[in-house]
Design an enzyme around this catalytic site. Structure first.
Site, PDB file in Angstrom:
ATOM      1  CB  THR A 353      -0.954   0.020   1.209  1.00 25.15           C
ATOM      2  OG1 THR A 353      -1.698  -1.165   1.223  1.00 25.15           O
ATOM      3  CG2 THR A 353      -1.889   1.202   1.237  1.00 25.15           C
ATOM      4  CG  ASN A 373      -5.315  -6.300   0.560  1.00 22.92           C
ATOM      5  OD1 ASN A 373      -4.890  -5.660   1.529  1.00 22.92           O
ATOM      6  ND2 ASN A 373      -6.026  -7.384   0.708  1.00 22.92           N
ATOM      7  CG  ASP A 395      -7.799  -8.138   3.549  1.00 19.88           C
ATOM      8  OD1 ASP A 395      -7.176  -9.210   3.537  1.00 19.88           O
ATOM      9  OD2 ASP A 395      -7.237  -7.026   3.518  1.00 19.88           O
ATOM     10  CB  SER A 416      -6.205  -0.852   8.597  1.00 20.96           C
ATOM     11  OG  SER A 416      -6.525  -2.161   8.945  1.00 20.96           O
ATOM     12  N   GLY A 436       0.116  -0.409   5.513  1.00 17.71           N
ATOM     13  CA  GLY A 436       0.487  -1.438   6.486  1.00 17.71           C
ATOM     14  C   GLY A 436      -0.647  -2.146   7.193  1.00 17.71           C
TER      15      GLY A 436
HETATM   16  O1  DON Z   1      -6.315  -1.808   5.124  1.00 18.78           O
HETATM   17  C1  DON Z   1      -6.208  -1.898   3.951  1.00 18.78           C
HETATM   18  O2  DON Z   1      -6.886  -1.245   3.155  1.00 18.78           O
HETATM   19  C2  DON Z   1      -5.137  -2.880   3.598  1.00 18.78           C
HETATM   20  N1  DON Z   1      -5.510  -4.223   3.752  1.00 18.78           N
HETATM   21  C3  DON Z   1      -4.265  -2.475   2.553  1.00 18.78           C
HETATM   22  C4  DON Z   1      -3.016  -3.263   2.529  1.00 18.78           C
HETATM   23  C5  DON Z   1      -1.940  -2.755   3.394  1.00 18.78           C
HETATM   24  O3  DON Z   1      -1.872  -1.653   3.831  1.00 18.78           O
HETATM   25  C6  DON Z   1      -0.870  -3.655   3.739  1.00 18.78           C
HETATM   26  N2  DON Z   1      -1.344  -4.945   4.052  1.00 18.78           N
HETATM   27  N3  DON Z   1      -0.874  -5.790   4.698  1.00 18.78           N
END
Ligand code: DON
Length: 543
Positions: A353, A373, A395, A416, A436
């Site tokens: 990200t 992601n 996710d 997040s 992250g």
């Molecule tokens: O929160 C999000 O949108 C994330 N899943 C994006 C990915 C990220 O920041 C790093 N993921 N491990």
């Protein structure tokens, strides 16, 4: 060169940097751009110099990041935005991606390649920003032009990106879905090599010429849909055609000392970021925040998110207001800990990200977090289009139908992301965010609280960080375990962990803890800061 001379040069460079970030430089101040890639920051600079505002610059930065950090964000991903026009109260743009209409109830391990992708929102979000908040001084084509150039002529792989490529080389080589587009002669590009992306350049040229509609209704949409159909993906032409403009929302906010802190609304993690800040404020009680305070606030906030998530992603106001109230914070702090030992899940070694920030001379500020992601998203690209689809489907919560993020059609993706803006006396003073996953929340809460306490964004960004997941405490520097009070360890049954260090490019700073690109106003001057954990650059733009 001996150590003393090296040190002297370092001090001169530091003084030069301090000088360059002050407003007593000749020339008109146009703004500041801080992003994870030097090329993307330069694209933003170019647009500010052409008379664009911070929003225009942000669009150019986004397109350029899609080319120069293809492992982190891109046309196949999602983008969340918080912006404040000329110091007005911030607006949240919910740029979530959505699961396709044809999403079926399956178990998580059956999602591979194309099926991992939600419907991409990034192009829609950038177009929306351009139409509604762009200055009108710069054309859509001009905003995409730098990205086209980086894709055609190539960009130089920086040290962080080089490490990411090396680490994912086998995965890129194994995927049957055109990931060789991100390799050079079948091998991962190394630091210093130039990566060209001619197919992506063609897609960007189409976008420049025919506009964002081409991505959702035109030739690009057709190419995505037929690639998905051929390769088991769920995204259809109808999904793309029906994709709506992002929704504008009132951001979540708290007061912290004498500042107003605004962060991203659900489905994002802004509420947990703000809750952790309230916990930190209560714990430190006016004294300097210490390691114990940070660990306890992160433990309580992150576990509250896990055990008591926001259940309604649209009607969330009353629950979020309750969670951010003094009473809720007091209650969490006096709770008798259940201190359940954690079930071990693998440490995700990730810093994927990207987050960037821009301000312009009018005080307009924009915080943007964009992602596909996982690193290199779904590890699938169309041979015709040259960008990676995201992996946000991973996710969703599987086999728990009542969960707010249960896998189902047309659902917003779990995130997040916490793009955040701080105001004082009605003026923007800090623009911040991070990549992250759940570490976004830990890093943004820690740094924002520290900055309000003592400013000096450049120093704070280089300090070691902490993350807490369940009862596991991740310390960036091992010796910091000595700073943690034994009573706290006992109270919450804490265990110390240290993430994989293979992506580190500087000293003990680990990209596991995010990549903050922030801009702050200190002593009436704007200062940009790029996270030394990545390849980024902040540019102070003058005419
Ligand atoms: O929160 C999000 O949108 C994330 N899943 C994006 C990915 C990220 O920041 C790093 N993921 N491990």
């Amino acid at each position: 060169m001996d150590f003393i001379s090296r040190k002297r040069i370092a001090i001169c460079c530091l003084l030069a940097m301090v000088f360059l970030t002050c407003n007593d430089i000749d020339g008109e101040f146009l703004g500041v751009v801080a992003s994870a890639s030097p090329e993307a920051s330069q694209a933003g600079e170019k647009i500010l110099k052409k008379g664009g505002n911070a929003i225009d610059a942000a669009i150019a930065v986004s397109f350029s990041l899609a080319v120069t950090e293809p492992a982190m964000s891109g046309l196949g991903g999602g983008t969340q935005v918080l912006l404040s026009i000329k110091n007005q109260p911030p607006i949240a743009i919910n740029g979530t991606t959505f699961s396709p209409e044809g999403t079926q109830s399956v178990s998580g391990d059956t999602l591979t390649y194309h099926r991992r992708s939600t419907i991409p929102s990034t192009v829609k979000v950038l177009d929306y920003l351009y139409q509604k908040y762009g200055s009108g001084n710069v054309s859509w084509e001009e905003l995409i032009e730098p990205a086209i150039e980086f894709a055609e002529k190539g960009f130089e792989i920086g040290p962080f990106r080089g490490k990411v490529y090396q680490k994912y080389e086998a995965k890129l080589q194994e995927s049957p879905y055109n990931t060789s587009l991100f390799l050079i002669d079948g091998e991962a590009p190394k630091t210093g090599q130039r990566l060209k992306q001619p197919i992506l350049a063609k897609t960007l040229k189409r976008l420049a010429k025919y506009g964002a509609d081409d991505f959702y209704k035109g030739k690009i949409a057709q190419a995505i849909a037929s690639d998905m159909e051929k390769n088991n993906g769920w995204i259809t032409l109808e999904d793309l055609q029906n994709f709506k403009d992002p929704k504008e929302l009132t951001p979540l906010s708290i007061t912290y000392d004498d500042h107003n802190v605004y962060s991203q609304s659900p489905p994002c993690g802004g509420w947990t970021t703000l809750l952790i800040m309230k916990l930190l404020e209560a714990k430190s009680n006016g004294d300097q925040i210490n390691t114990d305070d940070i660990i306890e606030a992160l433990y309580l906030g992150q576990n509250d998110r896990r055990k008591h998530p926001v259940t309604d992603l649209i009607q969330y106001d009353s629950l979020v207001n309750e969670k951010l109230s003094e009473q809720y914070v007091r209650q969490l702090l006096t709770l008798v800990s259940d201190s359940t030992a954690s079930k071990e899940t693998s440490i995700k070694n990730s810093g994927e990200t990207t987050h960037f920030s821009v301000v312009d001379a009018s005080g307009t500020a924009i915080a943007v977090t964009a992602s596909i992601n996982a690193y290199f998203g779904s590890l699938a690209s169309s041979e015709e289009l040259g960008f990676l689809y995201n992996s946000y489907m991973d996710d969703f919560t599987f086999e728990k139908p009542g969960h707010p993020f249960a896998l189902r059609p047309n659902a917003m993706a779990y995130s997040s992301m916490s793009p955040t803006i701080v105001q004082k006396n009605g003026e923007n003073v800090l623009v911040i965010g991070s990549p992250g996953s759940s570490r976004i929340i830990s890093s943004v809460a820690q740094l924002t609280s520290k900055w309000i306490e003592r400013q000096d964004i450049s120093k704070i960004i280089s300090e070691t960080r902490i993350h807490v997941n369940r009862n596991r405490v991740y310390l960036e520097e091992k010796k910091d375990t000595a700073l943690v009070n034994d009573n706290l360890v006992e109270k919450y049954n804490l265990e110390f962990r240290f993430p994989d260090e293979s992506l580190m490019i500087q000293g003990q700073l680990n990209p596991y803890y995010g990549g903050i690109h922030a801009i702050s106003k200190e002593n009436s001057n704007w200062i940009g800061a790029a996270d030394p954990r990545r390849d980024g650059l902040s540019i102070y733009v003058i005419d």
